[in-house]
Design an enzyme around this catalytic site. Structure first.
Site, PDB file in Angstrom:
ATOM      1  N   ASP A   1       2.118  88.372 -13.297  1.00  0.00           N
ATOM      2  CA  ASP A   1       2.368  87.458 -14.405  1.00  0.00           C
ATOM      3  C   ASP A   1       2.119  85.987 -14.079  1.00  0.00           C
ATOM      4  O   ASP A   1       2.527  85.110 -14.833  1.00  0.00           O
ATOM      5  CB  ASP A   1       3.778  87.660 -14.986  1.00  0.00           C
ATOM      6  CG  ASP A   1       4.870  87.583 -13.941  1.00  0.00           C
ATOM      7  OD1 ASP A   1       4.562  87.290 -12.767  1.00  0.00           O
ATOM      8  OD2 ASP A   1       6.035  87.827 -14.290  1.00  0.00           O
TER       9      ASP A   1
ATOM     10  N   ASP B   1       4.013  91.929 -10.150  1.00  0.00           N
ATOM     11  CA  ASP B   1       4.264  91.831 -11.600  1.00  0.00           C
ATOM     12  C   ASP B   1       3.055  91.302 -12.380  1.00  0.00           C
ATOM     13  O   ASP B   1       3.003  91.434 -13.606  1.00  0.00           O
ATOM     14  CB  ASP B   1       5.452  90.888 -11.871  1.00  0.00           C
ATOM     15  CG  ASP B   1       6.768  91.471 -11.381  1.00  0.00           C
ATOM     16  OD1 ASP B   1       6.768  92.601 -10.872  1.00  0.00           O
ATOM     17  OD2 ASP B   1       7.799  90.783 -11.495  1.00  0.00           O
TER      18      ASP B   1
ATOM     19  N   THR C   1       1.684  88.678  -6.789  1.00  0.00           N
ATOM     20  CA  THR C   1       2.908  89.281  -7.325  1.00  0.00           C
ATOM     21  C   THR C   1       2.541  90.636  -7.876  1.00  0.00           C
ATOM     22  O   THR C   1       1.538  90.762  -8.596  1.00  0.00           O
ATOM     23  CB  THR C   1       3.568  88.444  -8.451  1.00  0.00           C
ATOM     24  OG1 THR C   1       4.513  89.290  -9.129  1.00  0.00           O
ATOM     25  CG2 THR C   1       2.604  87.906  -9.481  1.00  0.00           C
TER      26      THR C   1
ATOM     27  N   ARG D   1      10.067  92.098 -13.889  1.00  0.00           N
ATOM     28  CA  ARG D   1      11.261  91.361 -14.328  1.00  0.00           C
ATOM     29  C   ARG D   1      11.056  90.724 -15.691  1.00  0.00           C
ATOM     30  O   ARG D   1      11.875  90.840 -16.566  1.00  0.00           O
ATOM     31  CB  ARG D   1      11.536  90.264 -13.306  1.00  0.00           C
ATOM     32  CG  ARG D   1      12.940  90.235 -12.810  1.00  0.00           C
ATOM     33  CD  ARG D   1      13.108  89.146 -11.814  1.00  0.00           C
ATOM     34  NE  ARG D   1      11.841  88.742 -11.204  1.00  0.00           N
ATOM     35  CZ  ARG D   1      11.766  88.065 -10.081  1.00  0.00           C
ATOM     36  NH1 ARG D   1      12.855  87.752  -9.438  1.00  0.00           N
ATOM     37  NH2 ARG D   1      10.599  87.701  -9.580  1.00  0.00           N
TER      38      ARG D   1
ATOM     39  N   GLY E   1       8.740  87.704  -3.060  1.00  0.00           N
ATOM     40  CA  GLY E   1       8.703  89.119  -2.663  1.00  0.00           C
ATOM     41  C   GLY E   1       7.381  89.462  -2.004  1.00  0.00           C
ATOM     42  O   GLY E   1       6.336  88.973  -2.420  1.00  0.00           O
TER      43      GLY E   1
ATOM     44  N   ARG F   1      12.859  83.772  -0.423  1.00  0.00           N
ATOM     45  CA  ARG F   1      12.900  83.169  -1.764  1.00  0.00           C
ATOM     46  C   ARG F   1      13.664  81.853  -1.671  1.00  0.00           C
ATOM     47  O   ARG F   1      14.754  81.706  -2.172  1.00  0.00           O
ATOM     48  CB  ARG F   1      13.605  84.115  -2.743  1.00  0.00           C
ATOM     49  CG  ARG F   1      12.832  85.383  -3.045  1.00  0.00           C
ATOM     50  CD  ARG F   1      13.432  86.101  -4.229  1.00  0.00           C
ATOM     51  NE  ARG F   1      12.869  87.432  -4.433  1.00  0.00           N
ATOM     52  CZ  ARG F   1      11.738  87.674  -5.079  1.00  0.00           C
ATOM     53  NH1 ARG F   1      11.038  86.688  -5.572  1.00  0.00           N
ATOM     54  NH2 ARG F   1      11.315  88.916  -5.223  1.00  0.00           N
TER      55      ARG F   1
ATOM     56  N   ASP G   1       5.334  83.018  -9.007  1.00  0.00           N
ATOM     57  CA  ASP G   1       5.781  81.857  -9.775  1.00  0.00           C
ATOM     58  C   ASP G   1       6.644  80.879  -8.992  1.00  0.00           C
ATOM     59  O   ASP G   1       6.386  79.677  -9.007  1.00  0.00           O
ATOM     60  CB  ASP G   1       6.607  82.345 -10.966  1.00  0.00           C
ATOM     61  CG  ASP G   1       5.718  82.532 -12.158  1.00  0.00           C
ATOM     62  OD1 ASP G   1       4.626  81.972 -12.157  1.00  0.00           O
ATOM     63  OD2 ASP G   1       6.138  83.254 -13.070  1.00  0.00           O
TER      64      ASP G   1
HETATM   65  O1  F6P Z   1       8.781  89.381  -8.382  1.00  0.00           O
HETATM   66  C1  F6P Z   1       8.351  90.584  -7.909  1.00  0.00           C
HETATM   67  C2  F6P Z   1       9.476  91.595  -7.883  1.00  0.00           C
HETATM   68  O2  F6P Z   1       8.981  92.715  -7.219  1.00  0.00           O
HETATM   69  C3  F6P Z   1      10.049  91.944  -9.257  1.00  0.00           C
HETATM   70  O3  F6P Z   1       9.304  92.900  -9.943  1.00  0.00           O
HETATM   71  C4  F6P Z   1      11.421  92.419  -8.892  1.00  0.00           C
HETATM   72  O4  F6P Z   1      12.304  92.269  -9.955  1.00  0.00           O
HETATM   73  C5  F6P Z   1      11.795  91.531  -7.754  1.00  0.00           C
HETATM   74  O5  F6P Z   1      10.582  91.127  -7.153  1.00  0.00           O
HETATM   75  C6  F6P Z   1      12.705  92.154  -6.728  1.00  0.00           C
HETATM   76  O6  F6P Z   1      13.000  91.196  -5.789  1.00  0.00           O
HETATM   77  P1  F6P Z   1      13.818  91.442  -4.444  1.00  0.00           P
HETATM   78  O7  F6P Z   1      12.954  92.205  -3.503  1.00  0.00           O
HETATM   79  O8  F6P Z   1      14.123  90.089  -3.949  1.00  0.00           O
HETATM   80  O9  F6P Z   1      15.024  92.246  -4.855  1.00  0.00           O
END
Ligand code: F6P
Length: 338
Positions: free
Chosen positions: A129, A127, A125, A171, A10, A72, A103
């Site tokens: 993490d 997040d 990220t 997540r 992302g 991804r 990750d």
């Molecule tokens: O991993 C980062 C993140 O922003 C998460 O918090 C979220 O669940 C996910 O990506 C959303 O991903 P996408 O943009 O592929 O829907």
């Protein structure tokens, strides 16, 4: 010498600042060429390489997203992709790779490093993490966006005596929920690290409203889950998977058990967009610079990390299979001030 650079997973605000730092340090201080790779590992397999010069990175330090594009895609999960990837890197005469990702991307990077590619990872990220670094690029900006949203929801919740539920991203971990919830003065912060006792939450909201408040703010990380054995009265009342609908189920449950007026705001991708904060621009610049310097020194197979204000290089092997969870102390403080 030639460096390839890609961004995977992302997008986050601050990626462009990192790309800019890589290109500028490589060119100005080492006369190293940089090749951009479109759309992460997918582009590396599809042969989407292009020259990245100082011209391309001029004026992008404050721009959200990534000028490289992202995806991804995991080469090791797609049959034959790794061989094509290695072949492409050889054809492009790439001596070393810089992979900016969370990750998934860094995990792929570790596997690519294991098959002999010289590589440095940079963590990003919202997040926050990625294991081994106190901050990843993008988290600070997401916290700032979520905090300002909570500030705005405060005034409208207060004016109408409502319970506001704010769903933020996260997540697997609740860093955005805790950091933005605390900064925004939220009353309850629900995160994946601590399974939710919905009955206890409702009791605590009732206590608050019966004793000293007429409105509440609840921040929920999207990946939060109910404690073992507990159930919502209306399970799966939306058609979405539970992880995407936990905040809606929380709203429904409070509505059923109380007479409070509630509303839900899902912040979603707005947290990932827009201008990076000064902190994220500086972290990204430091990581980008450190990655090029590591390549020049030959410190491969490592990830740039931030600890106690210092930028370090942490071997991929130290990060493998680990994620950075929010410490309980932080979660407790975020929930102790209702
Ligand atoms: O991993 C980062 C993140 O922003 C998460 O918090 C979220 O669940 C996910 O990506 C959303 O991903 P996408 O943009 O592929 O829907």
């Amino acid at each position: 010498m030639r460096i390839g650079i890609l961004t995977g997973g992302g997008d986050v605000p601050g990626l462009n600042a990192a790309i800019r730092a890589v290109v500028k340090d490589a060119d100005i201080n080492h006369k190293i060429d940089v090749l951009g790779i479109h759309n992460g590992w997918k582009g590396a397999v599809e042969g989407k390489f292009f020259e990245l010069t100082r011209q391309e990175v001029r004026g992008i330090i404050d721009r959200g997203g990534t000028i490289l594009g992202s995806s991804r895609f995991h080469p090791f999960e797609n049959e034959g992709a790794t061989d094509v990837l290695l072949d492409n890197l050889q054809k492009q005469k790439i001596d070393a790779l810089i992979c900016i990702g969370g990750d998934g991307t860094l995990n792929a990077a570790a596997q690519v490093a294991n098959v002999g590619i010289k590589l440095i990872g940079i963590p990003k990220t919202i997040d926050n993490d990625v294991y081994g670094t106190e901050y990843s690029i993008g988290h600070d900006t997401a916290v700032s966006v979520a905090t300002s949203a909570i500030d705005r929801l405060h005034t409208t919740a207060e004016s109408h005596n409502r319970v506001a539920i704010v769903e933020v991203m996260g997540r697997d971990h609740g860093w955005i929920a805790v950091n933005a919830g605390m900064a925004g003065g939220a009353d309850f912060v629900i995160v994946p690290e601590v399974r939710l006792d919905i009955k206890d939450l409702i009791q605590r909201i009732k206590f608050r409203h019966e004793h000293h408040a007429s409105y509440s703010i609840i921040v929920v990380a999207e990946g939060a889950q109910l404690m073992d054995g507990a159930e919502f009265t209306y399970q799966n009342f939306t058609h979405e998977p539970l992880s995407r609908s936990i905040s809606r189920n929380i709203l429904k449950e409070i509505e059923l058990q109380t007479n409070y007026d509630l509303f839900l705001t899902v912040l979603g991708h707005v947290q990932r967009g827009g201008t990076p904060t000064a902190f994220d621009r500086n972290l990204a610049s430091r990581f980008g610079y450190a990655a090029v310097e590591a390549i020049v020194r030959g410190d491969f197979g490592t990830v740039t990390t931030l600890n106690a204000e210092q930028i370090n290089l942490t071997p991929f092997s130290d990060l493998a299979g680990k994620q950075q969870a929010v410490p309980l102390e932080l979660i407790d403080v975020a929930n102790a001030l209702a």
